[in-house]
Design an enzyme around this catalytic site. Structure first.
Site, short mmCIF file in Angstrom:
data_model
loop_
_atom_site.label_atom_id
_atom_site.label_comp_id
_atom_site.label_asym_id
_atom_site.label_seq_id
_atom_site.Cartn_x
_atom_site.Cartn_y
_atom_site.Cartn_z
N ALA A 1 -0.89 -51.60 -6.59
CA ALA A 1 -0.36 -52.88 -6.16
C ALA A 1 -1.11 -53.28 -4.89
CB ALA A 1 1.12 -52.73 -5.85
N GLY B 1 0.34 -48.70 -9.08
CA GLY B 1 0.56 -49.75 -10.09
C GLY B 1 -0.55 -49.75 -11.13
N GLU C 1 0.39 -47.23 -13.57
CA GLU C 1 1.56 -47.73 -14.34
C GLU C 1 1.11 -48.70 -15.43
OE1 GLU C 1 3.80 -48.76 -10.66
OE2 GLU C 1 5.45 -47.77 -11.73
N GLU D 1 2.46 -43.83 -4.30
CA GLU D 1 3.52 -44.66 -3.72
C GLU D 1 4.35 -43.92 -2.68
OE1 GLU D 1 2.73 -44.60 -6.89
OE2 GLU D 1 2.84 -46.60 -7.78
N1 COA Z 1 -3.97 -52.83 -1.73
C1 COA Z 1 -4.64 -53.57 -0.82
N2 COA Z 1 -5.79 -53.22 -0.25
C2 COA Z 1 -6.31 -52.04 -0.63
C3 COA Z 1 -5.68 -51.19 -1.55
C4 COA Z 1 -4.47 -51.63 -2.14
N3 COA Z 1 -3.82 -50.92 -3.03
N4 COA Z 1 -6.43 -50.09 -1.71
C5 COA Z 1 -7.50 -50.23 -0.91
N5 COA Z 1 -7.41 -51.42 -0.26
C6 COA Z 1 -8.39 -51.97 0.68
C7 COA Z 1 -8.54 -51.13 1.94
O1 COA Z 1 -7.57 -51.50 2.90
C8 COA Z 1 -9.94 -51.48 2.37
O2 COA Z 1 -9.89 -52.72 3.00
P1 COA Z 1 -10.86 -53.05 4.24
O3 COA Z 1 -12.26 -52.90 3.68
O4 COA Z 1 -10.47 -54.43 4.62
O5 COA Z 1 -10.54 -52.03 5.27
C9 COA Z 1 -10.68 -51.65 1.05
O6 COA Z 1 -9.67 -51.91 0.07
C10 COA Z 1 -11.47 -50.44 0.61
O7 COA Z 1 -10.62 -49.29 0.69
P2 COA Z 1 -11.13 -47.91 1.27
O8 COA Z 1 -9.96 -46.99 1.31
O9 COA Z 1 -11.88 -48.14 2.54
O10 COA Z 1 -12.18 -47.49 0.15
P3 COA Z 1 -12.48 -46.09 -0.50
O11 COA Z 1 -13.53 -46.32 -1.51
O12 COA Z 1 -12.65 -45.06 0.55
O13 COA Z 1 -11.13 -45.69 -1.30
C11 COA Z 1 -9.25 -45.99 -2.77
C12 COA Z 1 -10.70 -46.43 -2.40
C13 COA Z 1 -8.76 -46.94 -3.83
C14 COA Z 1 -9.28 -44.57 -3.30
C15 COA Z 1 -8.39 -46.05 -1.52
O14 COA Z 1 -8.53 -47.32 -0.91
C16 COA Z 1 -6.92 -45.85 -1.76
O15 COA Z 1 -6.48 -44.73 -1.88
N6 COA Z 1 -6.14 -46.96 -1.79
C17 COA Z 1 -4.71 -46.89 -1.84
C18 COA Z 1 -4.24 -46.70 -3.23
C19 COA Z 1 -2.74 -46.74 -3.28
O16 COA Z 1 -2.05 -46.19 -2.46
N7 COA Z 1 -2.27 -47.43 -4.29
C20 COA Z 1 -0.88 -47.49 -4.55
C21 COA Z 1 -0.35 -48.76 -4.10
S1 COA Z 1 1.30 -48.87 -4.65
#
Ligand code: COA
Ligand code: NAD
Length: 690
Positions: free
Chosen positions: A63, A102, A105, A125
């Protein structure tokens, strides 16, 4: 249809491509686009099977976390997952990059899943204070069983494609470009070689024992947290018919969404990323090949370990062969530990390059040298000059905890190459590094500090020069508050217990015994000549302990006695305290736990506000990151200044003014807080990107 989602038709196959850079977060536009795409392809008579994949780095990273706690627009993920599952045409999801939260999901609501090797899957989450609220707690147990679903959902653990396949979370693992994989997978569905089914139709085998066991374990392991317990309750309802379970999941999800822990944990998620946004971000980091470390004590050996683990060749310099041998042995122990924990392969350990020397000349090939010698200005200045002579043009960093970098740089020919890299102990474990920027530090030198920290797997926070930078300066203030409470008659064990109750792993006195009380004693003696004579002295009791030779764990006694089975309060403290109280005319006034934490927290916020006001930290969120990643501040509270916003500036000012009645010198309202209290401002408003 929104531009975030594109559809295409190739023969009998309908393709849905998700395109919301950088990670395909499922924000409102992507959600709306996905529903429209599904509707379009479901209605297209040419399409017999639908394949869903992500463009760019990910399938769907979850999400859109930025929407949490803010107004947003439907359609919502639960409806989308239900719509997907009930689609009359088979839908196959192709997972690459990240299929998290999400995203996973959505995937498990599809009728089959193909993972591209290298994908990361999971339900993070719970780490954000919520639970999978789009059917994850209902569909995952149907696919992989209750116990495995509980594990993933309550820990937020991320897994790879092979483990997902073994669990039954995905049906196949393959290689290739996601679009090509989508076409191939859809082809297999058409040929009957990739079976499809509705997850909601799968019979679930209830597992009350697993539920009970996890619920019980979490009571002990996560007593402070709200959402892990709701995760278990939600998975427990998966035994109900799907619509009932989904309704209960939704109710529990909303409870989590409304909890202050959700806001704190999401603030922590963004804090980790926000700190990289610094004004020097556009500068090009200098290349760093070999790294030198001078001083192989507690910190030097940890820093050298961290650099070796990141693959840098390291030259370690000490002043005597004995000290060098001690440092090298500590590094060897650290590396052994990394091997036994599976963090370092034995053959990779053998390939690490560590040279040792007792003269600075050995540093000649280094691009960066980090000094970690004694905390003494003249010793450090002499060492810095030797380093500069050995490798002119190299970057030179100090690991000082408190000292003035501008004074330290005075003897350098090239102060523009000098910066602070303040690691935390143990340096190969702790994630925080303060990158301290002195008056003449060049932007690319700062950028190099950030690049190095990233390669070491650490979180860098930019800090300005002052006594203790961001973290230690603020810590000195709340430590002082704790010492004063103890002098005024609150038992040290009560203070430690209250601080643990707040969520820290240890209280200040327990921490003091671990780090060694001699360090603070030396600092107090150093500062004695410049101490404000009108300020109340906080160190009297600690001084008495040190005078008795009680330096904490390493001497068997400190604030606590460590000689028996477990630490007990040092039995001599009441007597020492009575003597000090009699000499200073103090009437003991013990505080209860809420008063203890309020004072502790308020002292922390008071100094943190000054650190922001003086520009030592770029933004409030940088202070929060320092405390979350370097000082064990409870993550679910988001950091001291996130907490300050939750309490409100007016209340913080009122607390400071109340405490000032007894000690007006220590408790003073910072201007920034007074202005916020008047205008109704918040620290969050100052968290703009630099
Ligand atoms: N929602 C909004 N923004 C998100 C996001 C999400 N679910 N996941 C990542 N982003 C944003 C980060 O804040 C970052 O933004 P910025 O460049 O403005 O700082 C950008 O996307 C890149 O993320 P980053 O973590 O720097 O890249 P990465 O390649 O190291 O890792 C992921 C990628 C997806 C593995 C990591 O971002 C992550 O674990 N995200 C969270 C996933 C999560 O918790 N999802 C469940 C949500 S309910
Ligand atoms: P330490 O006493 O364990 O180690 C210092 C080492 O420096 C000793 O081994 C000593 O032999 C060596 N040394 C002294 N002079 C030298 C010289 N001229 N050339 C080469 N080696 C020399 O101290 P430490 O705890 O590792 O602290 C080192 C620095 O790191 C200090 O500035 C300290 O403030 C800072 N620091 C310490 C911690 C901590 O928790 N210990 C945390 C962050 C920063």
């Amino acid at each position: 249809m929104a531009e975030f989602v594109r559809t295409g038709v190739e023969g009998r196959i309908g393709l849905i491509a998700l395109d919301n850079p950088p990670v395909n977060a499922a924000g409102a536009a992507l959600r709306a686009g996905l529903v429209a795409a599904l509707d379009r392809l479901a209605a297209d008579p040419a399409v017999e099977v639908i394949a869903l994949y992500g463009e760019g780095r990910s399938f769907i990273a979850g999400a859109d976390i930025r929407e949490f706690g803010r107004p947003s627009a439907g359609p919502w993920l639960p409806e989308i997952c239900n719509r997907l599952e009930s689609c009359e045409k088979p839908v196959v999801a192709v997972l690459h990059g990240a299929a998290l939260g999400g995203g996973l999901e959505v995937a498990i609501a599809a009728h089959a899943r193909v993972a591209v090797a290298g994908v990361t899957l999971g339900f993070p989450e719970v780490t954000l204070g919520i639970l999978p609220g789009a059917g994850g707690t209902q569909r995952a147990p149907r696919l992989i069983g209750v116990a495995a679903a509980l594990d993933l959902i309550t820990t937020g653990r991320r897994i790879g494609a092979e483990e997902a396949l073994a669990l039954g979370l995905v049906d196949q693992v393959t290689q290739g470009d996601p679009r090509a994989v989508a076409l191939a997978a859809a082809g297999q569905v058409l040929a009957g070689r990739l079976p499809t089914r509705r997850t909601g139709d799968i019979h679930i085998t209830p597992d009350p024992e697993a539920i009970e066991k996890t619920a019980e374990a979490l009571k002990h392991s996560q007593p402070h947290l709200f959402s892990p317990h709701r995760c278990v309750e939600a998975v427990a309802t998966a035994a109900l018919p799907l619509p009932e379970g989904l309704a209960e999941e939704r109710r529990l999800f909303r409870l989590c969404m409304d909890s202050p822990q959700r806001a704190g944990l999401i603030h922590a998620f963004f804090a980790e990323r926000a700190v990289a946004k610094i004004r020097e971000a556009t500068a090009t980091p200098r290349p760093v090949g070999q790294i030198g470390v001078v001083g192989a004590g507690t910190m030097g050996s940890g820093i050298a370990t961290a650099c070796l683990l990141a693959g840098y060749p390291v030259v370690l310099v000490e002043k005597s062969p004995e000290a060098l041998a001690r440092g090298s042995a500590a590094i060897a122990r650290n590396l052994d530990g990394a091997v036994s924990r599976g963090k370092l392969r034995p053959e990779a350990r053998a390939a690490l390059s560590l040279d040792t020397a007792t003269a600075a000349a050995a540093l000649s090939g280094c691009d960066l040298v980090i000094e970690a010698v004694f905390e003494d200005m003249s010793v450090k200045q002499a060492v810095l000059s030797e380093i500069e002579l050995a490798c002119p043009g190299a970057l030179i960093a100090t690991n000082t905890s408190y000292l003035d970098l501008n004074e330290m740089a005075q003897g350098l020919d090239a102060p523009e190459n000098f910066l602070g890299l303040h690691f935390f102990s143990p340096a190969h474990v702790m994630r925080l590094v303060e990158v301290v920027v002195a008056a003449e530090t060049q932007p690319e030198v700062v950028a190099t500090g950030f690049a190095l920290a990233r390669r070491l797997g650490k979180i860098a926070v930019r800090a300005g020069v002052c006594d203790g930078f961001i973290g230690n300066r603020i810590m000195s203030a709340y430590r002082k508050a704790a010492d004063l409470m103890a002098l005024d008659g609150t038992p040290i064990a009560a203070i430690d217990a209250a601080v643990r109750g707040y969520g820290f792993a240890m209280g200040p006195f327990e921490m003091g015994d671990l780090a060694g009380l001699d360090i603070g004693w030396a600092a107090r003696k150093r500062q004695a000549a410049t101490r404000d004579p009108a300020a109340r002295y906080h160190g009297a009791l600690a001084d008495r302990l040190c005078e008795a030779g009680w330096f904490g764990r390493k001497t068997g006694r400190g604030w606590y006695d460590h000689s028996g089975d477990g630490p007990v309060p040092n039995p001599e403290i009441p007597r020492l305290l009575r003597e000090i109280q009699a000499a200073e005319g103090i009437t003991p006034r013990p505080l209860d736990a809420p008063d203890i934490v309020a004072r502790y927290e308020t002292a922390m916020i008071m100094e943190a506000a000054r650190v922001v006001e003086e520009g030592i930290a770029l933004r409030p969120i940088d202070v929060d990151a320092v405390f979350l990643f370097g000082y064990g501040f409870p993550r679910w509270k988001g950091g001291p200044l996130h907490q300050a916003d939750a309490i409100g500036a007016a209340e913080i000012c009122a607390r400071i003014e109340r405490h000032a009645l007894d000690n007006p010198r220590f408790w003073q309202v910072p201007d920034i807080l007074r202005r916020m209290a008047r205008a109704g401002g918040r620290f969050a408003d100052l968290n703009r990107e630099d």
